[in-house]
Motif scaffolding. Structure first.
Motif, PDB file in Angstrom:
ATOM      1  N   MET A 276     -47.357 -39.607   6.243  1.00 54.34           N
ATOM      2  CA  MET A 276     -47.035 -40.892   5.597  1.00 54.34           C
ATOM      3  C   MET A 276     -46.717 -41.943   6.656  1.00 54.34           C
ATOM      4  N   LYS A 277     -47.424 -43.059   6.598  1.00 62.98           N
ATOM      5  CA  LYS A 277     -47.197 -44.144   7.553  1.00 62.98           C
ATOM      6  C   LYS A 277     -45.936 -44.902   7.172  1.00 62.98           C
ATOM      7  N   VAL A 278     -44.982 -44.960   8.076  1.00 62.99           N
ATOM      8  CA  VAL A 278     -43.716 -45.616   7.763  1.00 62.99           C
ATOM      9  C   VAL A 278     -43.900 -47.131   7.808  1.00 62.99           C
ATOM     10  N   LYS A 279     -43.396 -47.810   6.782  1.00 62.74           N
ATOM     11  CA  LYS A 279     -43.554 -49.264   6.660  1.00 62.74           C
ATOM     12  C   LYS A 279     -42.218 -49.998   6.543  1.00 62.74           C
ATOM     13  N   THR A 280     -41.118 -49.230   6.481  1.00 61.27           N
ATOM     14  CA  THR A 280     -39.800 -49.811   6.254  1.00 61.27           C
ATOM     15  C   THR A 280     -38.884 -49.508   7.431  1.00 61.27           C
TER      16      THR A 280
ATOM     17  N   ASN B 159     -38.761 -44.697  -2.461  1.00 51.21           N
ATOM     18  CA  ASN B 159     -39.277 -43.416  -1.982  1.00 51.21           C
ATOM     19  C   ASN B 159     -39.818 -43.487  -0.560  1.00 51.21           C
ATOM     20  N   SER B 160     -39.533 -44.579   0.128  1.00 49.15           N
ATOM     21  CA  SER B 160     -40.147 -44.793   1.436  1.00 49.15           C
ATOM     22  C   SER B 160     -39.419 -44.053   2.548  1.00 49.15           C
ATOM     23  N   ASP B 161     -40.205 -43.598   3.527  1.00 50.43           N
ATOM     24  CA  ASP B 161     -39.635 -43.159   4.792  1.00 50.43           C
ATOM     25  C   ASP B 161     -39.200 -44.417   5.548  1.00 50.43           C
ATOM     26  N   THR B 162     -38.364 -44.240   6.568  1.00 48.90           N
ATOM     27  CA  THR B 162     -37.844 -45.438   7.228  1.00 48.90           C
ATOM     28  C   THR B 162     -37.545 -45.200   8.695  1.00 48.90           C
ATOM     29  N   LEU B 163     -37.637 -46.261   9.453  1.00 48.75           N
ATOM     30  CA  LEU B 163     -37.069 -46.268  10.798  1.00 48.75           C
ATOM     31  C   LEU B 163     -35.635 -46.751  10.673  1.00 48.75           C
ATOM     32  N   LEU B 164     -34.705 -46.052  11.310  1.00 53.78           N
ATOM     33  CA  LEU B 164     -33.304 -46.468  11.327  1.00 53.78           C
ATOM     34  C   LEU B 164     -32.949 -46.864  12.741  1.00 53.78           C
TER      35      LEU B 164
ATOM     36  N   ARG C 241     -42.227 -36.113  10.180  1.00 51.84           N
ATOM     37  CA  ARG C 241     -41.686 -37.233   9.404  1.00 51.84           C
ATOM     38  C   ARG C 241     -40.244 -37.529   9.791  1.00 51.84           C
ATOM     39  N   ASP C 242     -39.490 -36.530  10.219  1.00 49.49           N
ATOM     40  CA  ASP C 242     -38.145 -36.730  10.759  1.00 49.49           C
ATOM     41  C   ASP C 242     -38.218 -36.601  12.271  1.00 49.49           C
ATOM     42  N   THR C 243     -37.922 -37.667  12.981  1.00 47.96           N
ATOM     43  CA  THR C 243     -37.977 -37.632  14.442  1.00 47.96           C
ATOM     44  C   THR C 243     -36.824 -38.447  15.016  1.00 47.96           C
ATOM     45  N   ILE C 244     -35.933 -37.764  15.739  1.00 47.79           N
ATOM     46  CA  ILE C 244     -34.829 -38.429  16.415  1.00 47.79           C
ATOM     47  C   ILE C 244     -35.253 -38.642  17.865  1.00 47.79           C
ATOM     48  N   LEU C 245     -35.325 -39.885  18.310  1.00 43.93           N
ATOM     49  CA  LEU C 245     -35.792 -40.173  19.665  1.00 43.93           C
ATOM     50  C   LEU C 245     -34.649 -40.001  20.670  1.00 43.93           C
ATOM     51  N   LEU C 246     -34.867 -39.114  21.628  1.00 43.05           N
ATOM     52  CA  LEU C 246     -33.910 -38.853  22.697  1.00 43.05           C
ATOM     53  C   LEU C 246     -34.556 -39.163  24.039  1.00 43.05           C
ATOM     54  N   THR C 247     -33.701 -39.429  25.024  1.00 43.35           N
ATOM     55  CA  THR C 247     -34.201 -39.646  26.381  1.00 43.35           C
ATOM     56  C   THR C 247     -33.357 -38.849  27.364  1.00 43.35           C
ATOM     57  N   GLU C 248     -33.737 -38.958  28.636  1.00 47.10           N
ATOM     58  CA  GLU C 248     -32.909 -38.366  29.682  1.00 47.10           C
ATOM     59  C   GLU C 248     -31.572 -39.090  29.756  1.00 47.10           C
ATOM     60  N   ASN C 249     -30.612 -38.497  30.419  1.00 48.36           N
ATOM     61  CA  ASN C 249     -29.279 -39.073  30.553  1.00 48.36           C
ATOM     62  C   ASN C 249     -29.352 -40.384  31.327  1.00 48.36           C
ATOM     63  N   LYS C 250     -28.911 -41.469  30.687  1.00 55.79           N
ATOM     64  CA  LYS C 250     -28.938 -42.791  31.322  1.00 55.79           C
ATOM     65  C   LYS C 250     -27.623 -43.133  32.023  1.00 55.79           C
TER      66      LYS C 250
ATOM     67  N   GLU D  56     -30.185 -37.700  25.372  1.00 54.49           N
ATOM     68  CA  GLU D  56     -29.290 -38.800  25.005  1.00 54.49           C
ATOM     69  C   GLU D  56     -29.847 -39.554  23.804  1.00 54.49           C
ATOM     70  N   LEU D  57     -28.970 -39.888  22.872  1.00 51.96           N
ATOM     71  CA  LEU D  57     -29.384 -40.663  21.697  1.00 51.96           C
ATOM     72  C   LEU D  57     -29.798 -42.062  22.106  1.00 51.96           C
ATOM     73  N   THR D  58     -30.840 -42.567  21.467  1.00 47.30           N
ATOM     74  CA  THR D  58     -31.292 -43.933  21.727  1.00 47.30           C
ATOM     75  C   THR D  58     -30.861 -44.914  20.635  1.00 47.30           C
ATOM     76  N   GLY D  59     -30.447 -44.399  19.473  1.00 50.30           N
ATOM     77  CA  GLY D  59     -30.171 -45.285  18.345  1.00 50.30           C
ATOM     78  C   GLY D  59     -31.421 -45.671  17.596  1.00 50.30           C
ATOM     79  N   LEU D  60     -32.522 -44.923  17.851  1.00 50.13           N
ATOM     80  CA  LEU D  60     -33.808 -45.150  17.196  1.00 50.13           C
ATOM     81  C   LEU D  60     -34.262 -43.831  16.582  1.00 50.13           C
ATOM     82  N   GLN D  61     -34.600 -43.847  15.293  1.00 45.11           N
ATOM     83  CA  GLN D  61     -35.053 -42.631  14.650  1.00 45.11           C
ATOM     84  C   GLN D  61     -35.958 -42.948  13.459  1.00 45.11           C
ATOM     85  N   LYS D  62     -36.818 -41.980  13.150  1.00 43.26           N
ATOM     86  CA  LYS D  62     -37.669 -42.047  11.965  1.00 43.26           C
ATOM     87  C   LYS D  62     -37.184 -40.981  10.999  1.00 43.26           C
TER      88      LYS D  62
END
Length: 245
Positions: free
Chosen positions: A1-5, A100-105, A126-135, A167-173
């Motif tokens: 499902m393409k996220v639009k919200t 019923n929409s998926d969302t970026l938070l 469909r659920d993806t928490i974006l992480l990075t290396e330690n900043k 590390e959390l980025t504060g960006l997730q699907k």
């Protein structure tokens, strides 16, 4: 499902940057090179195909209302109890708007490159928490990574994590199913101070939540003057070299 919200959490008071904002503007309206953090986020979201952007407002909410005059895709809902709730309380305010929409938070005090959004949107999960290396920022959150692909323990203290982490980025699907599970957990916990990150951690006891660790992504939150100076001296110049303003 393409996220639009997309939902952007902008209700907070930004107390640690009051020396900069003077409490006259919300933190997401802080400008770098004459463009506010919130408008940067909106423009990037629109550039990757997001069609609805829900701003959960609170402190100085009238600033965000004006954005609807510029962006037809922007909607607002106010967290009337923003002074007493944390980020999950704000996200909960968007419950009735998601359908019923998926969302970026997203968090509202972020600066990031477009690639961060593409990593989420193009993820097969469909659920993806974006992480990075330690900043090595001033108030880092880390998720343990279980089995190389799922979030586990959430902590400030890396001594509590024995294996892989990000590390959390504060960006997730988030799939709509996961959003609804988060809203239900928030209701069950009855904890106004619950952050969405800890809500996700609690849900890991019931389900696997995929994470994607991508090293080298340009991003930063701006919670305090240390982070602001890092953005101005390091992150933003690098964004400019990539052609992102």
């Amino acid at each position: 499902m393409k996220v639009k919200t997309a939902v952007i959490l902008v209700a907070g008071m930004g107390t640690r940057l009051r020396n900069i904002t003077k409490n006259e503007i919300p933190k997401p309206f802080f400008k770098i090179n004459d463009i506010s953090l919130i408008e940067r986020s909106i423009d990037k979201l629109l550039s990757v195909g997001i069609e609805r952007i829900i701003l959960v407002t609170g402190h100085l909410d009238h600033f965000f209302e004006k954005l609807k005059e510029k962006y037809s895709q922007v909607e607002t809902v106010k967290n009337e109890n923003y002074m007493n709730t944390s980020s999950m309380g704000s996200f909960y305010c968007a419950k009735g708007l998601l359908g019923n929409s998926d969302t970026l938070l997203l968090e509202g005090d972020l600066i990031y490159e477009k690639q961060a959004l593409l990593e989420l949107i193009n993820s097969s999960e469909r659920d993806t928490i974006l992480l990075t290396e330690n900043k090595n920022m001033s108030d880092d959150y880390y998720y343990e990574i279980k089995d190389g692909k799922y979030i586990g323990k959430l902590t400030f203290d890396l001594n509590e994590i024995k294996g892989e982490y990000g590390e959390l980025t504060g960006l997730q699907k988030l799939s709509n199913n996961l959003c609804q599970a988060m809203f239900k957990k928030y209701e069950d916990e009855n904890n106004l101070k619950l952050g969405y990150e800890y809500c996700l951690e609690k849900l890991t006891k019931e389900r696997d939540i995929y994470c994607k660790k991508v090293e080298g992504i340009l991003w930063s939150e701006i919670d305090d003057e240390f982070q602001l100076n890092r953005v101005l001296n390091t992150i933003y110049p690098k964004l400019l070299t990539k052609g992102e303003i």
